[in-house]
Design a protein around this motif. Structure first.
Motif: not given
Length: 356
Positions: A236-254
Motif C-alpha cells: 500500500t501507499e504506507s509501505d512506499i512512505r516507510l521505504f523511502t526513509t529506510l532506503v536512505r537510512f544507512d547512506a545518510v541518516y545514520h
C-alpha cells in the motif's frame, strides 16, 4: 477522503539554513513548513486543472524522499506516458532546485533553468520553499501543486482512467482508516523524525527525536515480524512512505543525521522488509544512491561544511535474499508488476546495485 491531513500544519517559525522548507523553533526543535500549494489536478477539473495526459510535467529529484514516493507510485500505476517526468539535479542552493542534468542546464520541455521560475510564473515572489515533487502546467509554465500527499492520492484516484492495466490499489478502502492512523505516526517519528534528529538545534531536542525515532522503528519491527507488509497482505501507499526513509537510512541518516543507535542492516526485520521492497519492480529501480548522498552531504553545509561525500556503504546487500516471501502476501494484490523502467528513466548503472 483525502490523504493530505498531515499537511495541515500552519507553523511559521523562523527559517534556518539552506534546506528548503527547513525550520527550527524555540528550544531547538526542528519543524517542517507544511503549507503547500493546495490546487489539485482532478478528473472533472474543478480547480481549473483537468487531468489531461501529456499536459503536465512532474518535477522531481531522486535525492528527495518526498519526491521518491511519487516516483515510485507513478511507476506502479503506469502513468509514465500520461505524466512525463523532469529530474532535477541532486543539489540546490538557497534559491531553487536546478536542471543541471539536462543539456545547457535547462529542462527541455519547460525551458527553465530553475524550478523557481515555474513557481514565480504563478506566484511572483513566492516566499515558501521551492520544493519537489511539483507538477507544472506545460501550457502556461506555471506550477500547479507541490502538495505531495495530495498528489499521491490524486494519481491513484483522479488519474485512474490513464493507469496501466493491472495497476495495484495502493489505498484499499477496507484499510484506509488504519492507514491514516499509521501514516501519521510514521511521518512524525520516522519520515520527519530523521530530520528532527539531523536538524535539531539543541541536545534536548535531538535526544527527544532520537528516542522517538528508534522507539517507532522497534515498534515497526515488531509489527512486521509476522506480516510481510504494513497493512493487509499487499503493498500500500504506507509501505512506499516507510521505504523511502529506510532506503536512505544507512547512506545518510545514520551518520549525517546522527541516527546512529543501529544501522538498518543491524535491524534484521526492517532490513529484510526494505530489501523485499527494493527488489520489487517499481521500488529499487527508481533509487539513485549517488544523488541521495550528494544531496545530503553537499547541500547541508551547516552539518557537513567540507562537502565531502562518503564512499560507502556498499550496495550489494540490497540484492541479497530476504526470505520475506515465506510470510505470504501478494505484492500487487489482484494487479500485476509494472514493466521495466522507460529507457530515458533508467538510473545510471554506477548509482545502483542493479548495475551488476
Amino acid at each position: 477522503m483525502s490523504k493530505a491531513a498531515d499537511t495541515a500544519a500552519e507553523n511559521r517559525p523562523e527559517q534556518a539554513g539552506t534546506e528548503q522548507g527547513r525550520y527550527v523553533i524555540a528550544g531547538g526543535e526542528f519543524t517542517r513548513d507544511q503549507r503547500y500549494i493546495a490546487t489539485r489536478i482532478t478528473a472533472d477539473g474543478r480547480d481549473g486543472y483537468p487531468v489531461e495526459p501529456g499536459r503536465y510535467r512532474l518535477v522531481v529529484s531522486r535525492a528527495c524522499p518526498w519526491a521518491s514516493r511519487v516516483i515510485i507510485q507513478r511507476r506502479l500505476l503506469g502513468l509514465e506516458e500520461a505524466l512525463p517526468m523532469a529530474v532535477a539535479g541532486p543539489t540546490h542552493d538557497a534559491r531553487s532546485w536546478t536542471f543541471d542534468l539536462d543539456p545547457d542546464g535547462r529542462d527541455p520541455v519547460l525551458g527553465i533553468e530553475r524550478l523557481q521560475e515555474a513557481y514565480f510564473a504563478r506566484f511572483p515572489g513566492y516566499e515558501r520553499g521551492i520544493t519537489v515533487p511539483a507538477i507544472v502546467d506545460t501550457t502556461t509554465g506555471q506550477v500547479v501543486t507541490n502538495n505531495y500527499p495530495q498528489i499521491e492520492w490524486d494519481l491513484a484516484h483522479e488519474w485512474r482512467a490513464h493507469q496501466r492495466p493491472g495497476a495495484p490499489d495502493l489505498f484499499p478502502e477496507a484499510h484506509r482508516e488504519e492507514m491514516t492512523e499509521l501514516d501519521k505516526v510514521v511521518f512524525k517519528d520516522v519520515n520527519n523524525g530523521v530530520y528532527r534528529c539531523g536538524f535539531a538545534g539543541s541536545q534536548e531536542a535531538y535526544e527527544k527525536a532520537y528516542a522517538q525515532l528508534f522507539g517507532r522503528l522497534d515498534w515497526l519491527s515488531a509489527r512486521l515480524e509476522q506480516q510481510r507488509y504494513l497493512i493487509g497482505d499487499t503493498i500500500t501507499e504506507s509501505d512506499i512512505r516507510l521505504f523511502t526513509t529506510l532506503v536512505r537510512f544507512d547512506a545518510v541518516y545514520h551518520g549525517h543525521f546522527k541516527c546512529n543507535r543501529t544501522k538498518l542492516t543491524e535491524m534484521p526485520v526492517l532490513w529484510a522488509y526494505a530489501r523485499d521492497l527494493f527488489q520489487t519492480p517499481g521500488f529499487g529501480d527508481t533509487v539513485d544512491f549517488d544523488h541521495i548522498k550528494r544531496h545530503y552531504y553537499q547541500v547541508h553545509t551547516d552539518i557537513n561544511p567540507t562537502g565531502i561525500v562518503p564512499c560507502g556503504p556498499e550496495l550489494e546487500g540490497w540484492l541479497s535474499p530476504h526470505g520475506r516471501e515465506a510470510l505470504g502476501g501478494r505484492p500487487f494484490g489482484d494487479g500485476t508488476p509494472p514493466g521495466p523502467p522507460r529507457a530515458d528513466e533508467v538510473v545510471p548503472p554506477a548509482h545502483t546495485p542493479y548495475a551488476a
